[in-house]
Motif scaffolding. Structure first.
Motif, short mmCIF file in Angstrom:
data_model
loop_
_atom_site.label_atom_id
_atom_site.label_comp_id
_atom_site.label_asym_id
_atom_site.label_seq_id
_atom_site.Cartn_x
_atom_site.Cartn_y
_atom_site.Cartn_z
N ASN A 19 3.15 -11.18 -4.96
CA ASN A 19 1.89 -10.49 -4.46
C ASN A 19 1.26 -10.88 -5.69
O ASN A 19 1.45 -10.71 -6.76
N ASP A 20 -0.69 -10.42 -5.21
CA ASP A 20 -1.68 -10.80 -5.79
C ASP A 20 -1.53 -9.33 -7.10
O ASP A 20 -1.59 -9.81 -8.16
N GLU A 21 -0.92 -8.33 -6.95
CA GLU A 21 -0.73 -7.69 -8.17
C GLU A 21 0.69 -7.74 -8.99
O GLU A 21 0.62 -7.40 -10.35
N ARG A 26 8.95 -12.23 -3.85
CA ARG A 26 9.07 -12.13 -2.81
C ARG A 26 10.60 -13.41 -2.71
O ARG A 26 9.45 -14.78 -3.07
N TYR A 41 13.03 -9.15 -2.04
CA TYR A 41 11.87 -9.06 -2.18
C TYR A 41 12.95 -7.69 -3.73
O TYR A 41 13.67 -6.70 -4.06
N THR A 80 -5.32 1.70 7.91
CA THR A 80 -4.06 0.71 7.55
C THR A 80 -3.22 0.91 6.49
O THR A 80 -2.69 2.09 6.62
N ALA A 81 -1.99 0.44 7.41
CA ALA A 81 -0.38 1.03 6.28
C ALA A 81 -0.53 0.23 5.50
O ALA A 81 0.09 1.04 4.29
N GLU A 82 -1.43 -0.79 4.89
CA GLU A 82 -1.68 -0.88 4.04
C GLU A 82 -2.77 -0.37 3.22
O GLU A 82 -2.05 -0.18 1.46
N SER A 83 -3.30 0.25 3.29
CA SER A 83 -4.14 1.70 2.36
C SER A 83 -3.28 2.08 2.01
O SER A 83 -3.26 3.01 0.82
N ASP A 85 -0.15 2.23 1.65
CA ASP A 85 1.16 2.22 0.67
C ASP A 85 0.05 1.88 -0.87
O ASP A 85 1.03 2.09 -1.62
N GLU A 86 -1.03 1.48 -0.54
CA GLU A 86 -1.86 1.37 -2.09
C GLU A 86 -2.05 2.70 -2.99
O GLU A 86 -2.02 2.69 -3.56
N ASP A 89 1.26 3.63 -4.14
CA ASP A 89 1.40 3.26 -5.97
C ASP A 89 0.85 3.91 -6.01
O ASP A 89 1.37 4.12 -7.48
#
Length: 159
Positions: A19-21, A26, A41, A80-83, A85-86, A89
């Motif tokens: 992933n980007d970080e 994956r 993963y 968003t779900a991504e927000s 998750d961030e 984290d």
């Protein structure tokens, strides 16, 4: 890695991506027996501190518990779900950076409130009402007042 479809232990990696970080890998895999494809993963597993509850009992840190309470506060909100998750984290990173073996549940709650305040003001108020155990409407208005930016002093028009 065993195939989740037929259980055969012989699978082949067909694609690997980070992933980007760079903290999650994956892998696309193909079973050599049934020829089905699946994804796995890999993520770094770090030892999170124990959570010390208000009554003094201790339990394991559970990301899912925090996620569930954040989702409840964020229910029907445009986040968003991504927000989320961030935000989770960042909470985990903060706890790991403390370097402590134990952390108070109140400290985790404060981190969650900080992240919710950043994500969505309504969710922040919802979470605060439960976390701080509001008794009446006055406590709601105090939290709302905290969220409002201070007013700039009015300037008189110059003639």
């Amino acid at each position: 890695m065993k195939c989740p479809f037929c259980g055969t232990p012989s699978t082949q990696v067909t694609d690997t991506r980070e992933n980007d970080e760079g903290n999650i890998v994956r892998r696309r895999r193909r079973c050599l027996s049934c020829d089905k494809r699946f994804t796995t993963y890999e993520r770094i597993e770090l030892k999170m501190p124990q959570v010390v509850k208000k009554n003094g009992s201790r339990s394991e840190f559970e990301r899912e518990k925090i996620l569930a309470s954040m989702k409840l506060a964020l229910r029907k909100r445009p986040v968003t779900a991504e927000s989320v998750d961030e935000a989770l984290d960042r909470i985990e990173s903060t706890l790991l950076a403390l370097g402590e073996r134990e952390v108070a549940s109140e400290q985790i709650g404060a981190l969650v409130m900080q992240e919710l305040r950043r994500l969505d003001k309504v969710a922040y108020i919802r979470f605060a009402s439960v976390y701080r155990n509001f008794e009446d409407a006055k406590e709601f208005s105090e939290v709302i007042r905290e969220l409002k930016p201070p007013r700039a002093p009015r300037r008189e028009p110059q003639i």
